[in-house]
Design a protein around this motif. Structure first.
Motif, PDB file in Angstrom:
ATOM      1  N   PRO A 109      -7.925  -2.405  -3.711  1.00 20.51           N
ATOM      2  CA  PRO A 109      -6.985  -1.402  -4.227  1.00 20.51           C
ATOM      3  C   PRO A 109      -7.478  -0.778  -5.524  1.00 20.51           C
ATOM      4  O   PRO A 109      -8.113  -1.446  -6.340  1.00 20.51           O
ATOM      5  N   LYS A 110      -7.163   0.501  -5.683  1.00 22.92           N
ATOM      6  CA  LYS A 110      -7.555   1.234  -6.889  1.00 22.92           C
ATOM      7  C   LYS A 110      -6.392   1.384  -7.869  1.00 22.92           C
ATOM      8  O   LYS A 110      -6.584   1.821  -8.992  1.00 22.92           O
ATOM      9  N   ASN A 111      -5.168   1.076  -7.395  1.00 20.15           N
ATOM     10  CA  ASN A 111      -4.011   1.129  -8.285  1.00 20.15           C
ATOM     11  C   ASN A 111      -2.953   0.143  -7.800  1.00 20.15           C
ATOM     12  O   ASN A 111      -3.022  -0.365  -6.699  1.00 20.15           O
ATOM     13  N   ARG A 112      -1.989  -0.108  -8.687  1.00 14.99           N
ATOM     14  CA  ARG A 112      -0.916  -1.056  -8.368  1.00 14.99           C
ATOM     15  C   ARG A 112       0.120  -0.402  -7.465  1.00 14.99           C
ATOM     16  O   ARG A 112       0.232   0.816  -7.413  1.00 14.99           O
ATOM     17  N   GLY A 113       0.888  -1.244  -6.762  1.00 14.19           N
ATOM     18  CA  GLY A 113       1.975  -0.729  -5.940  1.00 14.19           C
ATOM     19  C   GLY A 113       1.987  -1.362  -4.569  1.00 14.19           C
ATOM     20  O   GLY A 113       1.340  -2.381  -4.313  1.00 14.19           O
ATOM     21  N   HIS A 114       2.741  -0.747  -3.695  1.00  9.66           N
ATOM     22  CA  HIS A 114       2.894  -1.214  -2.315  1.00  9.66           C
ATOM     23  C   HIS A 114       2.003  -0.355  -1.415  1.00  9.66           C
ATOM     24  O   HIS A 114       2.038   0.870  -1.489  1.00  9.66           O
ATOM     25  N   PHE A 115       1.208  -1.008  -0.569  1.00 10.29           N
ATOM     26  CA  PHE A 115       0.331  -0.308   0.357  1.00 10.29           C
ATOM     27  C   PHE A 115       0.690  -0.694   1.789  1.00 10.29           C
ATOM     28  O   PHE A 115       1.025  -1.847   2.060  1.00 10.29           O
ATOM     29  N   SER A 116       0.608   0.265   2.688  1.00  9.70           N
ATOM     30  CA  SER A 116       0.775   0.018   4.119  1.00  9.70           C
ATOM     31  C   SER A 116      -0.574   0.227   4.787  1.00  9.70           C
ATOM     32  O   SER A 116      -1.110   1.333   4.754  1.00  9.70           O
ATOM     33  N   LEU A 117      -1.113  -0.831   5.347  1.00 11.54           N
ATOM     34  CA  LEU A 117      -2.343  -0.733   6.121  1.00 11.54           C
ATOM     35  C   LEU A 117      -1.911  -0.646   7.571  1.00 11.54           C
ATOM     36  O   LEU A 117      -1.365  -1.600   8.122  1.00 11.54           O
ATOM     37  N   ASP A 118      -2.104   0.505   8.183  1.00  9.92           N
ATOM     38  CA  ASP A 118      -1.654   0.751   9.552  1.00  9.92           C
ATOM     39  C   ASP A 118      -2.846   0.694  10.493  1.00  9.92           C
ATOM     40  O   ASP A 118      -3.677   1.600  10.512  1.00  9.92           O
ATOM     41  N   PHE A 119      -2.920  -0.386  11.264  1.00  6.56           N
ATOM     42  CA  PHE A 119      -3.983  -0.558  12.236  1.00  6.56           C
ATOM     43  C   PHE A 119      -3.526   0.082  13.544  1.00  6.56           C
ATOM     44  O   PHE A 119      -2.528  -0.333  14.138  1.00  6.56           O
ATOM     45  N   ILE A 127       0.079  -1.539  14.144  1.00 11.97           N
ATOM     46  CA  ILE A 127       0.330  -2.842  13.542  1.00 11.97           C
ATOM     47  C   ILE A 127       0.332  -2.583  12.041  1.00 11.97           C
ATOM     48  O   ILE A 127      -0.710  -2.289  11.454  1.00 11.97           O
ATOM     49  N   ARG A 128       1.502  -2.655  11.418  1.00 11.48           N
ATOM     50  CA  ARG A 128       1.617  -2.379   9.986  1.00 11.48           C
ATOM     51  C   ARG A 128       1.447  -3.681   9.217  1.00 11.48           C
ATOM     52  O   ARG A 128       2.116  -4.672   9.485  1.00 11.48           O
ATOM     53  N   PHE A 129       0.542  -3.654   8.245  1.00 11.57           N
ATOM     54  CA  PHE A 129       0.286  -4.801   7.384  1.00 11.57           C
ATOM     55  C   PHE A 129       0.567  -4.359   5.955  1.00 11.57           C
ATOM     56  O   PHE A 129      -0.144  -3.541   5.386  1.00 11.57           O
ATOM     57  N   ASP A 130       1.654  -4.878   5.382  1.00  9.73           N
ATOM     58  CA  ASP A 130       2.072  -4.484   4.035  1.00  9.73           C
ATOM     59  C   ASP A 130       1.393  -5.352   2.981  1.00  9.73           C
ATOM     60  O   ASP A 130       1.297  -6.567   3.134  1.00  9.73           O
ATOM     61  N   VAL A 131       0.920  -4.690   1.918  1.00  6.73           N
ATOM     62  CA  VAL A 131       0.218  -5.389   0.827  1.00  6.73           C
ATOM     63  C   VAL A 131       0.814  -4.944  -0.510  1.00  6.73           C
ATOM     64  O   VAL A 131       0.998  -3.742  -0.742  1.00  6.73           O
ATOM     65  N   ASN A 132       1.107  -5.916  -1.360  1.00 11.14           N
ATOM     66  CA  ASN A 132       1.554  -5.624  -2.716  1.00 11.14           C
ATOM     67  C   ASN A 132       0.401  -5.868  -3.677  1.00 11.14           C
ATOM     68  O   ASN A 132      -0.228  -6.923  -3.653  1.00 11.14           O
ATOM     69  N   VAL A 133       0.132  -4.882  -4.510  1.00  8.85           N
ATOM     70  CA  VAL A 133      -0.943  -4.978  -5.495  1.00  8.85           C
ATOM     71  C   VAL A 133      -0.298  -5.097  -6.860  1.00  8.85           C
ATOM     72  O   VAL A 133       0.509  -4.266  -7.265  1.00  8.85           O
ATOM     73  N   TYR A 134      -0.646  -6.168  -7.583  1.00 17.73           N
ATOM     74  CA  TYR A 134      -0.063  -6.395  -8.904  1.00 17.73           C
ATOM     75  C   TYR A 134      -1.120  -6.438  -9.973  1.00 17.73           C
ATOM     76  O   TYR A 134      -2.281  -6.497  -9.750  1.00 17.73           O
TER      77      TYR A 134
END
Length: 134
Positions: A109-119, A127-134
């Motif tokens: 990740p290049k910045n903080r926040g919530h990301f949705s990786l959609d395969f 297939i949605r894979f949610d990632v939180n970047v802190y």
């Protein structure tokens, strides 16, 4: 008059937001490869900024000659679309069964926040894979 201006601004803002239907799911297909299916994605759901998150992407194979060679991303802000591409070897001896192939996917990740990786699966479901970047 204030209500009319406020209503106009709200409608304009809503009209400019992208929906799932507005996002272009097409990625250029690498030469000699086809869009491959994805069974599941496993890994952690959080990562620190500038660290690497490693995910395991499971792709089905019908014979031992099937191979998946690339996971290509297409970024749309905090939403990343990912497709698997592969092929089947021709004129090679193959076993008529095979375990799913597991491909590593690295997310930095290049910045903080919530990301949705959609395969994106072969049938265009996600297939949605949610990632939180802190």
């Amino acid at each position: 008059m204030k209500k009319l201006v406020t209503l106009s601004l709200i409608l304009f803002t809503l009209g400019c937001q992208k929906t799932d239907m507005d996002i272009d799911y097409s990625l250029p297909t690498p030469e000699g490869l086809v869009h491959w299916d994805i069974l599941k994605v496993e890994g952690e759901h959080s990562v620190s900024l500038n660290d690497t998150l490693f995910l395991d992407v499971y792709c089905p194979r019908t014979t031992s000659c099937d191979y998946i060679s690339q996971l290509l991303p297409n970024e749309h802000g905090n939403r990343i679309l990912i497709k698997a591409f592969g092929n089947s070897r021709k004129n090679s001896p193959c076993l008529m069964f095979a375990f799913p192939q597991v491909l590593p996917y690295e997310f930095v990740p290049k910045n903080r926040g919530h990301f949705s990786l959609d395969f994106i699966k072969k049938d265009h479901t996600i297939i949605r894979f949610d990632v939180n970047v802190y």
